[in-house]
Write an enzyme that holds these catalytic residues in place. Structure first.
Site, PDB file in Angstrom:
ATOM      1  N   HIS A  75       0.861  -1.142  -0.089  1.00 46.46           N
ATOM      2  CA  HIS A  75      -0.030  -0.028   0.041  1.00 46.46           C
ATOM      3  C   HIS A  75       0.775   1.354   0.049  1.00 46.46           C
ATOM      4  CE1 HIS A  75      -4.201  -1.601   1.538  1.00 46.46           C
ATOM      5  NE2 HIS A  75      -3.650  -2.136   0.384  1.00 46.46           N
ATOM      6  N   TYR A 203      -8.640   5.649   7.768  1.00 43.97           N
ATOM      7  CA  TYR A 203      -9.030   5.988   9.190  1.00 43.97           C
ATOM      8  C   TYR A 203     -10.001   7.156   9.209  1.00 43.97           C
ATOM      9  CZ  TYR A 203      -4.716   3.578  10.071  1.00 43.97           C
ATOM     10  OH  TYR A 203      -3.765   2.672  10.293  1.00 43.97           O
ATOM     11  N   PRO A 295      -3.565   0.603  18.945  1.00 34.27           N
ATOM     12  CA  PRO A 295      -3.340  -0.021  17.516  1.00 34.27           C
ATOM     13  C   PRO A 295      -3.438   1.077  16.499  1.00 34.27           C
ATOM     14  CG  PRO A 295      -5.464  -0.419  18.181  1.00 34.27           C
ATOM     15  CD  PRO A 295      -4.679   0.205  19.547  1.00 34.27           C
ATOM     16  N   LYS A 299       1.623  -0.058  14.952  1.00 37.53           N
ATOM     17  CA  LYS A 299       2.881  -0.129  15.333  1.00 37.53           C
ATOM     18  C   LYS A 299       3.356  -1.401  16.157  1.00 37.53           C
ATOM     19  CE  LYS A 299       4.474   3.282  13.201  1.00 37.53           C
ATOM     20  NZ  LYS A 299       4.715   2.651  11.689  1.00 37.53           N
ATOM     21  N   TYR A 387       4.337   6.652   9.730  1.00 34.19           N
ATOM     22  CA  TYR A 387       3.521   5.544   9.381  1.00 34.19           C
ATOM     23  C   TYR A 387       4.213   4.436   8.588  1.00 34.19           C
ATOM     24  CZ  TYR A 387      -0.832   3.136   8.475  1.00 34.19           C
ATOM     25  OH  TYR A 387      -1.751   1.943   8.395  1.00 34.19           O
TER      26      TYR A 387
HETATM   27  C1  PHB Z   1      -5.638  -4.031  11.046  1.00 34.85           C
HETATM   28  O1  PHB Z   1      -5.810  -4.460   9.765  1.00 34.85           O
HETATM   29  O2  PHB Z   1      -5.796  -4.776  11.644  1.00 34.85           O
HETATM   30  C2  PHB Z   1      -5.256  -2.764  11.335  1.00 34.85           C
HETATM   31  C3  PHB Z   1      -4.630  -2.083  10.342  1.00 34.85           C
HETATM   32  C4  PHB Z   1      -4.164  -0.788  10.818  1.00 34.85           C
HETATM   33  C5  PHB Z   1      -4.167  -0.211  12.180  1.00 34.85           C
HETATM   34  C6  PHB Z   1      -4.673  -1.080  13.220  1.00 34.85           C
HETATM   35  C7  PHB Z   1      -5.154  -2.307  12.802  1.00 34.85           C
HETATM   36  O3  PHB Z   1      -3.768   0.796  12.254  1.00 34.85           O
END
Ligand code: PHB
Ligand code: APR
Length: 404
Positions: A75, A203, A295, A299, A387
């Site tokens: 990505h 997000y 989460p 990280k 990120y």
């Molecule tokens: C996930 O795909 O579980 C996931 C992806 C990004 C995040 C947290 C969890 O920031």
């Protein structure tokens, strides 16, 4: 009691312990893994799914990238939805071409377990009463497995046993300091065999709370909703989950959202936590045993991987040429990167979630900050470079590719 002699006793068979085992094996260093749960349980735990390039490189170093190469989804950007509008953060353009890989931690764990099995390496699953001793002198581990009691005599103990493990708990109180922040909400996660709502992660910052649209593959999606800590998973039918997710999305995403039966549904609390130091004589802490991040910044697994990069490199250096430099520097090097990732995860969490006790002023300031970040190249760059993963301070391996 059966005596086992080995160089490194690894406690815990999560991604941190398994990755360390694989890297030690590649370097010809004798070790065993002691895990309290069953292999099936470990292989089926559902966790996050974003790998930084440095984590992918480390898995390559460990020789476990076959599935990752086939199924991992590179990505180069993420979407941030605020005020009902999506903004794309072009991670690659902002970081000289870096990207992240969507690949479930469950898959990473399975790949590492499979490699371990193929190499015929020793793991004790379903171990009870694991205890660690004498790690300032001659480290020992005792445990019970399948009706037998074992004593391990080793040079080093790697505490890769997660947040609830025995290693951190065995350190004398006056030798350890912990730092913690607990957030007043959790994430309700759903895994479902439906195509992802969009090609990239979204997000979502909304008046109803945070949401995240993620994925595991082109046919499997992972979605999250911010929920109060008091919520129970039983109160969230699939229908209710999808409806609330739609309520937090923009009209276009709402229209594209494909819903379906959940395969897994759970609520996880959010926490920031750091242990200092991360080495106690000949006992090292790595991964969740030493630190937890919320989460939001994706990280957790990546920090476990960077600890293991430093730890494996230190141990390899020690066994190859007797140098203790990497061992001496382990804690300091890890913690530098850990605190930066803690800061980023805390910041993303703060920025994107709805806090109940937030004053109207604070809320407005947050909106202004988000608007600034998304409207400025400098702002987006700071988000993007964190990120995709900050570079390691040193080259952990001779032939290890640095992040920058
Ligand atoms: C996930 O795909 O579980 C996931 C992806 C990004 C995040 C947290 C969890 O920031
Ligand atoms: N004895 C032996 N094993 C133990 C003990 C014990 N007393 N206590 C815990 N364990 C095992 C757990 O059962 C688990 O399998 O240690 C392992 C720790 O694994 P993880 O919790 O997955 O931690 P880690 O390997 O550091 O991985 C970090 O996991 O939680 C995510 O976000 C986090 O992605 C990050 C990753």
């Amino acid at each position: 009691m059966e005596i086992i002699k080995t160089n490194v006793a690894i406690i815990g068979s999560g991604p941190a312990g398994l990755l360390l085992g694989q890297l030690l094996y590649k370097a010809g260093i004798d070790h065993i893994i002691i895990e309290q749960r069953s292999a099936e349980y470990v292989a089926s735990r559902i966790r996050a799914g974003i790998l930084e390039q440095v984590s992918v490189d480390l898995l390559k170093q460990a020789g476990v990238v076959q599935n990752l190469n086939q199924k991992g989804l590179p990505h180069s950007g993420i979407e941030i939805l605020t005020n009902g509008q999506k903004h794309r953060v072009d991670l690659s353009a902002l970081t000289n071409g870096k990207q992240v890989t969507v690949y479930g931690q469950t898959e990473v764990t399975k790949d590492l377990m499979q490699a371990r099995e193929q190499a015929n390496l020793t793991s004790f699953y379903e171990s009870n009463n694991v205890q660690v001793f004498d790690f300032y002198e001659k480290p020992k581990v005792t445990f019970e497995s399948q009706g037998k009691t074992y004593q391990v005599e080793c040079d080093f103990i790697a505490g890769c046993d997660g947040y609830h493990g025995v290693c951190r708990a065995s350190i004398p109180q006056d030798k350890i300091k912990t730092f913690e922040k607990v957030y007043p909400f959790g994430w309700l996660g759903v895994l479902a065999d439906v195509p992802p709502v969009a090609d990239e992660l979204i997000y979502v910052q909304s008046e109803r709370g945070f949401a995240l649209c993620s994925m595991r593959s082109e046919t499997r999606s992972r979605y999250y909703l911010q929920v109060p800590l008091t919520d129970k998973v039983e109160n969230w039918s699939d229908e209710k989950f999808w409806e609330e997710l739609k309520n937090r999305l923009d009209p276009e995403s709402r229209e594209h959202l494909v819903t379906g039966a959940s395969i897994e549904k759970s609520i996880a609390p959010l926490r920031s936590f750091v242990t200092e130091p991360m080495r106690f004589g000949k006992l090292f802490l790595a991964g969740d045993a030493a630190h937890i991040v919320p989460p939001t910044g994706a990280k957790g697994l990546n920090l476990a991987a960077s600890d293991i990069a430093y730890l494996s490199s230190a141990l390899i250096e020690y066994y190859k040429n007797g140098s203790e430099q990497g061992i001496q520097e382990y804690s300091e090097k890890c913690l530098k990167r850990v605190w930066k990732a803690e800061r980023f995860s805390w910041w993303m969490t703060h920025l994107l979630h709805r806090f109940e006790n937030e004053s109207e002023f604070d809320h407005k300031i947050k909106q202004a900050e988000l608007s600034y970040i998304l409207g400025s190249i400098a702002g987006q760059t700071t988000l993007a470079e964190n990120y995709v993963g900050l570079p390691y301070e040193i080259k952990p391996f001779g032939n290890f590719k640095q992040a920058s």
